[in-house]
Design an enzyme around this catalytic site. Structure first.
Site, PDB file in Angstrom:
ATOM      1  N   THR A   9       3.468  -1.632  -2.215  1.00 14.47           N
ATOM      2  CA  THR A   9       4.580  -2.544  -2.510  1.00 14.47           C
ATOM      3  C   THR A   9       4.168  -3.963  -2.098  1.00 14.47           C
ATOM      4  O   THR A   9       3.291  -4.142  -1.248  1.00 14.47           O
ATOM      5  CB  THR A   9       5.868  -2.159  -1.754  1.00 14.47           C
ATOM      6  OG1 THR A   9       5.705  -2.432  -0.351  1.00 14.47           O
ATOM      7  CG2 THR A   9       6.213  -0.687  -1.951  1.00 14.47           C
ATOM      8  N   GLY A  10       4.788  -4.950  -2.719  1.00 10.90           N
ATOM      9  CA  GLY A  10       4.499  -6.337  -2.355  1.00 10.90           C
ATOM     10  C   GLY A  10       3.088  -6.748  -2.722  1.00 10.90           C
ATOM     11  O   GLY A  10       2.461  -7.541  -2.015  1.00 10.90           O
ATOM     12  N   SER A  13       1.865 -10.711  -4.613  1.00 13.65           N
ATOM     13  CA  SER A  13       1.713 -11.977  -3.881  1.00 13.65           C
ATOM     14  C   SER A  13       0.984 -11.707  -2.566  1.00 13.65           C
ATOM     15  O   SER A  13       0.875 -10.553  -2.123  1.00 13.65           O
ATOM     16  CB  SER A  13       3.118 -12.524  -3.584  1.00 13.65           C
ATOM     17  OG  SER A  13       3.056 -13.732  -2.878  1.00 13.65           O
ATOM     18  N   TYR A 164      14.735 -10.865  11.214  1.00 14.43           N
ATOM     19  CA  TYR A 164      13.422 -10.495  10.672  1.00 14.43           C
ATOM     20  C   TYR A 164      12.604  -9.774  11.759  1.00 14.43           C
ATOM     21  O   TYR A 164      11.996  -8.729  11.491  1.00 14.43           O
ATOM     22  CB  TYR A 164      12.695 -11.761  10.199  1.00 14.43           C
ATOM     23  CG  TYR A 164      11.267 -11.513   9.795  1.00 14.43           C
ATOM     24  CD1 TYR A 164      10.963 -10.857   8.602  1.00 14.43           C
ATOM     25  CD2 TYR A 164      10.203 -11.909  10.613  1.00 14.43           C
ATOM     26  CE1 TYR A 164       9.639 -10.614   8.237  1.00 14.43           C
ATOM     27  CE2 TYR A 164       8.886 -11.673  10.257  1.00 14.43           C
ATOM     28  CZ  TYR A 164       8.614 -11.028   9.070  1.00 14.43           C
ATOM     29  OH  TYR A 164       7.307 -10.772   8.710  1.00 14.43           O
TER      30      TYR A 164
HETATM   31  N1  LIG Z   1       2.740 -14.273   6.010  1.00 14.07           N
HETATM   32  C1  LIG Z   1       2.754 -13.998   7.311  1.00 14.07           C
HETATM   33  O1  LIG Z   1       2.445 -14.861   8.165  1.00 14.07           O
HETATM   34  C2  LIG Z   1       3.161 -12.635   7.791  1.00 14.07           C
HETATM   35  C3  LIG Z   1       3.039 -12.361   9.166  1.00 14.07           C
HETATM   36  C4  LIG Z   1       3.387 -11.096   9.621  1.00 14.07           C
HETATM   37  C5  LIG Z   1       3.825 -10.130   8.731  1.00 14.07           C
HETATM   38  N2  LIG Z   1       3.940 -10.421   7.413  1.00 14.07           N
HETATM   39  C6  LIG Z   1       4.423  -9.362   6.511  1.00 14.07           C
HETATM   40  O2  LIG Z   1       3.495  -9.205   5.449  1.00 14.07           O
HETATM   41  C7  LIG Z   1       4.162  -8.598   4.333  1.00 14.07           C
HETATM   42  C8  LIG Z   1       3.738  -9.294   3.055  1.00 14.07           C
HETATM   43  O3  LIG Z   1       4.167 -10.620   3.099  1.00 14.07           O
HETATM   44  P1  LIG Z   1       3.328 -11.868   2.535  1.00 14.07           P
HETATM   45  O4  LIG Z   1       3.051 -12.736   3.705  1.00 14.07           O
HETATM   46  O5  LIG Z   1       2.208 -11.413   1.703  1.00 14.07           O
HETATM   47  O6  LIG Z   1       4.492 -12.585   1.699  1.00 14.07           O
HETATM   48  P2  LIG Z   1       4.741 -12.929   0.161  1.00 14.07           P
HETATM   49  O7  LIG Z   1       3.589 -13.707  -0.378  1.00 14.07           O
HETATM   50  O8  LIG Z   1       6.091 -13.554   0.137  1.00 14.07           O
HETATM   51  O9  LIG Z   1       4.782 -11.492  -0.542  1.00 14.07           O
HETATM   52  C9  LIG Z   1       5.904 -10.645  -0.401  1.00 14.07           C
HETATM   53  C10 LIG Z   1       5.825  -9.550  -1.436  1.00 14.07           C
HETATM   54  O10 LIG Z   1       6.958  -8.685  -1.287  1.00 14.07           O
HETATM   55  C11 LIG Z   1       7.612  -8.571  -2.565  1.00 14.07           C
HETATM   56  N3  LIG Z   1       9.053  -8.361  -2.383  1.00 14.07           N
HETATM   57  C12 LIG Z   1       9.891  -9.080  -1.591  1.00 14.07           C
HETATM   58  N4  LIG Z   1      11.149  -8.606  -1.722  1.00 14.07           N
HETATM   59  C13 LIG Z   1      11.102  -7.577  -2.604  1.00 14.07           C
HETATM   60  C14 LIG Z   1      12.072  -6.709  -3.172  1.00 14.07           C
HETATM   61  N5  LIG Z   1      13.380  -6.813  -2.852  1.00 14.07           N
HETATM   62  N6  LIG Z   1      11.669  -5.769  -4.045  1.00 14.07           N
HETATM   63  C15 LIG Z   1      10.366  -5.651  -4.399  1.00 14.07           C
HETATM   64  N7  LIG Z   1       9.397  -6.452  -3.904  1.00 14.07           N
HETATM   65  C16 LIG Z   1       9.767  -7.410  -3.025  1.00 14.07           C
HETATM   66  C17 LIG Z   1       7.310  -9.901  -3.253  1.00 14.07           C
HETATM   67  O11 LIG Z   1       7.543  -9.788  -4.647  1.00 14.07           O
HETATM   68  P3  LIG Z   1       7.648 -11.113  -5.598  1.00 14.07           P
HETATM   69  O12 LIG Z   1       6.237 -11.485  -5.950  1.00 14.07           O
HETATM   70  O13 LIG Z   1       8.441 -10.643  -6.769  1.00 14.07           O
HETATM   71  O14 LIG Z   1       8.338 -12.179  -4.807  1.00 14.07           O
HETATM   72  C18 LIG Z   1       5.854 -10.076  -2.879  1.00 14.07           C
HETATM   73  O15 LIG Z   1       5.026  -9.259  -3.679  1.00 14.07           O
HETATM   74  C19 LIG Z   1       5.656  -8.641   4.659  1.00 14.07           C
HETATM   75  O16 LIG Z   1       6.081  -7.358   5.079  1.00 14.07           O
HETATM   76  C20 LIG Z   1       5.743  -9.624   5.814  1.00 14.07           C
HETATM   77  O17 LIG Z   1       6.837  -9.337   6.656  1.00 14.07           O
HETATM   78  C21 LIG Z   1       3.605 -11.649   6.904  1.00 14.07           C
END
Ligand SMILES: NC(=O)c1ccc[n+]([C@@H]2O[C@H](COP(=O)([O-])OP(=O)(O)OC[C@H]3O[C@@H](n4cnc5c(N)ncnc54)[C@H](OP(=O)(O)O)[C@@H]3O)[C@@H](O)[C@H]2O)c1
Length: 278
Positions: A9-10, A13, A164
């Protein structure tokens, strides 16, 4: 990874997208769960370049919705005889409190409930494919969080970052309980912190947080670096038998005491089951 099926999932991006591309390049067939068709198709096109001839697929669902997540899990279970790796990674932060049609607070629904429901729906496939792995993206944002079972839906004093953090604590507790319940089945479960990564994360959270996080991302690591621990947990023989761990930079890390409380983990499991109508 040749011959394996990885559900993620996710992956439209950020770190999920990079992890999916790396695993495809290693020979895995990827099954995406995405919410947006244009973004899903764009990711599939990249996967076909990295891992050609592997029949990568996308299924569509809004993972903040219980019925949608149950439906997509059933759809994948019907289409895929085996699931070797499940990567629960989609997540978001919301500056203002929102309630889903299921009556759940949206961060809890997206970041925790979807992990639980998708894993539950694919459980038989994972068991049938053992040795199999569940990889759950959490965060060091769990570090200041504790759970309040009287207010799991954060109806009192909503603060986006705190809520969060609680959802990311849920990820670690859920992973521990899943690992405990899966002991001896050949299915492992581990969670991870990817680091502070310059992705789209937080950009659409609304309010001042969107602005602050855009500025702070100047100091963040790349998605390529942030995806490393996901790829490691999904593919490395080093962790084939490790379960219930929390990882950072391909190493076991120690989460907070609150994240190691097995009584709380057990209670979260049963409360989540009830909320999910299982
Ligand atoms: N970035 C950081 O610094 C960081 C740090 C710690 C943990 N994380 C964790 O890493 C994970 C990935 O985040 P990222 O940083 O790669 O962020 P991101 O670029 O915003 O990617 C988030 C992904 O989740 C998908 N998504 C969000 N809501 C959804 C929904 N309701 N249904 C289906 N898909 C959904 C988005 O889809 P769309 O493309 O359609 O928007 C996207 O593919 C998350 O669990 C986040 O909590 C991130």
């Amino acid at each position: 990874m040749r011959g394996t099926v990885v559900v993620i999932t996710g992956a439209t991006s950020g770190i999920g997208q990079v992890a999916a591309e790396r695993l495809a390049a290693m020979g895995a067939r990827l099954v995406l769960v995405a919410r947006d068709r244009t973004r899903g198709e764009a990711t599939l096109a990249r996967l076909r370049e990295r891992g050609p001839g592997l029949a990568h697929r996308a299924h569509y669902a809004d993972l903040s919705r219980v019925a949608d997540t149950k439906r997509v899990a059933a759809e994948i279970a019907a289409a895929e005889p085996r699931v070797d790796v499940l990567i629960n990674n989609a997540g978001a932060l919301f500056n203002a409190r929102q309630v889903t049609p299921d009556g759940l607070e949206r961060t809890f629904a997206t970041n925790h409930m979807a992990y639980f429901l998708l894993t539950h729906g694919l459980r038989e496939r994972l068991l049938a494919s053992a040795p199999a792995r569940v990889v759950n993206t959490s965060s060091n944002a769990h570090r200041r969080a504790t759970l309040d079972f009287d207010d799991l839906q954060s109806s009192r004093d909503y603060k986006g970052l705190e809520v969060y953090g609680r959802s990311k604590l849920c990820n670690i507790l859920y992973t521990r309980e899943l690992a405990r319940r899966s002991a001896g089945t050949g299915v492992t479960a581990n969670s991870l912190h990817p680091g502070f990564v310059a992705t789209r994360f937080g950009d659409e959270s609304g309010g001042p947080f969107s602005y602050v996080i855009r500025v702070a991302k100047v100091f963040a690591i790349s998605s390529e670096k942030g995806a490393e621990t996901i790829v490691y947990l999904a593919s490395s023989p080093d962790v084939a038998t490790i379960s219930g761990g929390y990882f950072y930079q391909n190493q076991l890390a120690t989460p907070t005491r609150a994240a190691q409380d097995d009584a709380v983990a057990g209670r979260l499991w049963s409360e989540t089951r009830k909320l999910a109508g299982l």
